[in-house]
Motif scaffolding. Structure first.
Motif, PDB file in Angstrom:
ATOM      1  N   VAL A 223       0.841  -1.028   0.126  1.00 59.64           N
ATOM      2  CA  VAL A 223       0.180   0.153  -0.084  1.00 59.64           C
ATOM      3  C   VAL A 223       0.807   1.146  -0.051  1.00 59.64           C
ATOM      4  CG1 VAL A 223      -1.642   1.456   1.214  1.00 59.64           C
ATOM      5  CG2 VAL A 223      -1.857  -1.246   1.193  1.00 59.64           C
ATOM      6  N   ASN A 226       2.039   2.399  -3.248  1.00 55.25           N
ATOM      7  CA  ASN A 226       1.290   3.113  -4.084  1.00 55.25           C
ATOM      8  C   ASN A 226       1.272   4.658  -3.957  1.00 55.25           C
ATOM      9  OD1 ASN A 226      -1.706   4.371  -4.137  1.00 55.25           O
ATOM     10  ND2 ASN A 226      -1.559   2.701  -5.711  1.00 55.25           N
ATOM     11  N   SER A 228      -0.261   6.823  -2.042  1.00 58.55           N
ATOM     12  CA  SER A 228      -1.437   7.390  -1.415  1.00 58.55           C
ATOM     13  C   SER A 228      -1.268   7.349   0.171  1.00 58.55           C
ATOM     14  CB  SER A 228      -2.631   6.947  -1.856  1.00 58.55           C
ATOM     15  OG  SER A 228      -3.872   7.430  -1.344  1.00 58.55           O
ATOM     16  N   ARG A 229      -1.324   8.737   0.581  1.00 59.03           N
ATOM     17  CA  ARG A 229      -1.304   8.843   2.256  1.00 59.03           C
ATOM     18  C   ARG A 229      -2.623   8.236   2.602  1.00 59.03           C
ATOM     19  NH1 ARG A 229       0.318  14.184   5.574  1.00 59.03           N
ATOM     20  NH2 ARG A 229      -0.115  13.234   7.545  1.00 59.03           N
ATOM     21  N   GLU A 230      -3.497   8.512   1.906  1.00 51.32           N
ATOM     22  CA  GLU A 230      -5.111   8.308   2.604  1.00 51.32           C
ATOM     23  C   GLU A 230      -5.164   6.698   2.649  1.00 51.32           C
ATOM     24  OE1 GLU A 230      -5.844  10.787  -0.837  1.00 51.32           O
ATOM     25  OE2 GLU A 230      -4.326  11.097   0.307  1.00 51.32           O
ATOM     26  N   LEU A 231      -4.693   5.949   1.611  1.00 55.00           N
ATOM     27  CA  LEU A 231      -4.779   4.420   1.388  1.00 55.00           C
ATOM     28  C   LEU A 231      -4.048   4.061   2.590  1.00 55.00           C
ATOM     29  CD1 LEU A 231      -4.794   3.532  -2.465  1.00 55.00           C
ATOM     30  CD2 LEU A 231      -6.770   3.506  -0.903  1.00 55.00           C
ATOM     31  N   PHE A 232      -2.898   4.489   2.689  1.00 55.18           N
ATOM     32  CA  PHE A 232      -1.911   4.128   3.742  1.00 55.18           C
ATOM     33  C   PHE A 232      -2.553   4.112   5.184  1.00 55.18           C
ATOM     34  CE2 PHE A 232       1.465   4.252   7.083  1.00 55.18           C
ATOM     35  CZ  PHE A 232       2.172   3.100   6.643  1.00 55.18           C
ATOM     36  N   THR A 233      -2.992   5.235   5.557  1.00 59.33           N
ATOM     37  CA  THR A 233      -3.709   5.604   6.620  1.00 59.33           C
ATOM     38  C   THR A 233      -5.196   4.300   6.746  1.00 59.33           C
ATOM     39  OG1 THR A 233      -3.072   7.802   6.817  1.00 59.33           O
ATOM     40  CG2 THR A 233      -5.016   7.217   8.362  1.00 59.33           C
ATOM     41  N   LEU A 234      -5.810   4.379   5.938  1.00 60.30           N
ATOM     42  CA  LEU A 234      -7.059   3.507   5.726  1.00 60.30           C
ATOM     43  C   LEU A 234      -6.294   2.097   5.823  1.00 60.30           C
ATOM     44  CD1 LEU A 234      -9.884   3.133   5.328  1.00 60.30           C
ATOM     45  CD2 LEU A 234      -9.365   2.928   2.757  1.00 60.30           C
ATOM     46  N   ALA A 235      -5.200   1.485   5.371  1.00 62.54           N
ATOM     47  CA  ALA A 235      -4.815   0.115   5.643  1.00 62.54           C
ATOM     48  C   ALA A 235      -4.350  -0.232   7.138  1.00 62.54           C
ATOM     49  CB  ALA A 235      -3.689   0.028   4.814  1.00 62.54           C
ATOM     50  N   GLU A 278       0.585   7.902  11.180  1.00 61.11           N
ATOM     51  CA  GLU A 278      -0.674   8.312  10.376  1.00 61.11           C
ATOM     52  C   GLU A 278      -2.040   7.944  11.156  1.00 61.11           C
ATOM     53  OE1 GLU A 278      -0.754   9.504   7.468  1.00 61.11           O
ATOM     54  OE2 GLU A 278       1.634   9.649   7.126  1.00 61.11           O
ATOM     55  N   SER A 279      -1.897   6.921  12.060  1.00 61.41           N
ATOM     56  CA  SER A 279      -3.082   6.714  12.648  1.00 61.41           C
ATOM     57  C   SER A 279      -3.166   7.597  13.924  1.00 61.41           C
ATOM     58  CB  SER A 279      -3.105   5.079  13.177  1.00 61.41           C
ATOM     59  OG  SER A 279      -1.820   4.806  14.023  1.00 61.41           O
TER      60      SER A 279
END
Length: 567
Positions: A223, A226, A228-235, A278-279
């Protein structure tokens, strides 16, 4: 109010009041956590005015528990625990035993059930991770030997409480058997649920260690690639909540334990720091909601209806736990200052107490009165903890002036602060004294030893000193800003002093001691940035370097080498 805006009402009222009260209590030098709990009291059913949806708030609190435990798992380090295992493991177990026994004794005398009394005692035995880490950080003690002992102690307490959360539903089922079944001698049938539960938990742990430890970091890395910061946080968030939910549904493991192991597994990844960063905003937000939800269950009437019981609870938290911790630390021959720091840092209760007591309340194992006493004790102990920290030095100074025993305990010498008498004198003449055995100091030591250069290490971490002595490297434990430590390292006979630690504030004290005892000694200093280099050069303290400069030089040399090969 229409049902469809209950969630919005809780978020608006909870966050707003938490902000106002959290900000207000900081002016009283209390942790914001006290304000969050008070915000929950104000919107709870026990106080007049707006009352939030308690059922909905409990679900939000459950998410807060998951993310709190996920954060604990991310920062959990077996290495940190092993570094202080000789004092942290027996110390934490002894202190928890004393506090639990005291709580159990008073609760049974109040007429509560045996299991309820046990839950009550356990709830008073464990300190708050959030409060302890913040307090140590604010006082600059987090990276000291005293701070590491306190954190290791806390890790052991957390692990014990995780086990308690796993076993509580099973114990509740066992205690609900009628008297005939309980005394029939058929212990196999009664203990079967415990065996099944432990088997499920073990299967979950093995699955996480064998598969999760390898799979989760790889998923996180894919992830991250990729971009993408949003996708990393989402993961990261999906891992925490998803694993917690699946663990509860498939293995009957608590949400808290599932999230804790998710954090541990992601902590194995090289991206763990980024995952934590990020979290963090979302974890902090839901942590606030967790404490607000806890406050909603508090009944302020306990303050004037049961003042004596509340005083007993506060006594156990502030006095019983502190004295038990101090006694054991002193028994292990640590100085009085270390004993006081560890004891006072743990003289409060927090999130694990709320989680355990909340489970007990939901299962009707403890009365509402018990929960209110635990919460009141938490609020008062957390509020007083900062003031107790500030009182450590004045109290020790007061005791030293009036007690010969206090003076003896305070001046107690750590055996690792003295070089063994068997150390060869040839190793203590013309040697290199290295202050700090972190990433930089360790590599300097390895390269010098490979060239046959004699070295003596001065390091705060006692476990590192023990390990160095096992491989034949002379090492002393202590803060090198204390002249005694450098004297023990035989700085007067040394050829070079390498200050590899990051304690830039203490550099001047180290250099003053070294130059006083050995005016001709060469000094090399690790600097954090170019500004520190300018200060060191201006003072004439010695040659200084930054990791960034050395990295830039390495890049420069490798680029030139590549260009020459391609030309």
């Amino acid at each position: 109010m229409p049902h469809d805006v209950s969630l919005i009402a809780i978020l608006a009222a909870g966050f707003s009041l938490a902000l106002i009260l959290g900000f207000a209590v900081t002016y009283l030098k209390m942790p914001p956590l006290v304000g969050y709990l008070l915000a929950g009291v104000l919107i709870g059913p026990a106080t007049p005015g707006f009352v939030a949806d308690v059922g909905l708030s409990m679900q939000l609190a459950e998410i807060g528990v998951m993310l709190l435990m996920f954060g604990v798992g991310l920062h959990f380090s077996i290495g940190d625990l092993m570094a202080v295992k000789k004092i942290a493991i027996p110390g934490a177990l002894f202190q928890m035993l004393v506090a639990t026994a005291l709580g159990f004794f008073v609760a049974t005398n109040w007429g509560w059930s045996l299991l309820g009394s046990l839950i009550f005692g356990l709830s008073l035995s464990v300190a708050s991770t959030v409060v302890l880490l913040r307090a140590l950080e604010d006082k600059g003690l987090l990276d000291t030997s005293n701070g590491k002992i306190a954190v290791g102690w806390l890790v052991v307490e957390d692990l014990v409480m995780v086990l308690a959360l796993v076993l509580l539903p099973v114990l509740a089922e066992l205690f609900q058997h009628d008297g005939a079944n309980a005394t029939s001698g058929n212990f196999t049938e009664l203990l079967k649920p415990i065996g099944i539960t432990l088997a499920k938990v073990s299967a979950f742990i093995v699955l996480m260690l064998v598969i999760g430890k390898r799979l989760l970091p790889k998923i996180l890395w894919l992830v991250a690639k990729n971009g993408s910061r949003e996708l990393f946080t989402l993961a990261v968030i999906a891992s925490a909540i998803g694993i917690a939910f699946l663990a509860a549904k498939i293995f009957d493991v608590s949400f808290a334990l599932g999230a804790f192991f998710a954090g541990m597994m992601l902590g194995e990844s090289k991206l763990s720091k980024r995952a934590a960063d990020e979290s963090l905003p979302l974890r902090d937000a839901f942590a606030v909601l967790f404490f607000v939800s806890v406050g909603m269950l508090f009944d302020p009437q306990i303050l004037w209806q049961e003042p004596m019981k509340l005083l007993v609870v506060i006594f156990i938290i502030l006095v019983g736990k502190t004295l038990a911790a101090m006694a054991l630390v002193l028994l292990f021959r640590y100085p009085l200052n270390t004993a006081a720091t560890v004891g006072i840092s743990l003289a409060q209760i927090g999130e694990f107490s709320f989680i355990l007591a909340g489970m007990g309340l939901a299962m009707n194992l403890i009365p509402n009165e018990a929960y209110s006493l635990i919460l009141a004790g938490a609020i008062i102990s957390i509020a007083l903890n900062s003031f107790l920290f500030d009182s450590i030095s004045p109290l020790i100074n007061w005791a030293r002036k009036r007690s010969s025993l206090a003076r003896e305990l305070d001046q107690r010498m750590d055996p690792l602060a003295l070089l063994p008498s068997s150390t060869q004198q040839s190793l203590l003449t013309g040697q290199v004294v290295i202050v700090g055995h972190g990433r930089v100091g360790k590599r300097v030591l390895e390269k010098l030893r490979a060239q046959g250069v004699s070295c003596v290490v001065a390091e705060k971490d006692r476990s590192i000193v023990e390990d160095l002595r096992k491989i034949g490297t002379p090492a002393v434990s202590g803060d090198a800003s204390d002249p005694f430590v450098l004297i023990q390292a035989h700085i007067a006979n040394a050829a070079v002093l390498v200050i590899a630690s990051q304690d830039s504030i203490d550099v001047s004290k180290m250099i003053e001691t070294a130059r006083t005892l050995n005016p001709k000694i060469a000094i090399f200093i690790r600097a954090r940035d170019s500004e520190e280099i300018e200060i060191y050069n201006k003072e004439g303290w010695g040659q200084s370097f930054t990791p960034e400069d050395e990295l830039a030089n390495r890049f420069y040399m490798e680029v030139l080498k590549e260009l020459k090969q391609t030309s």
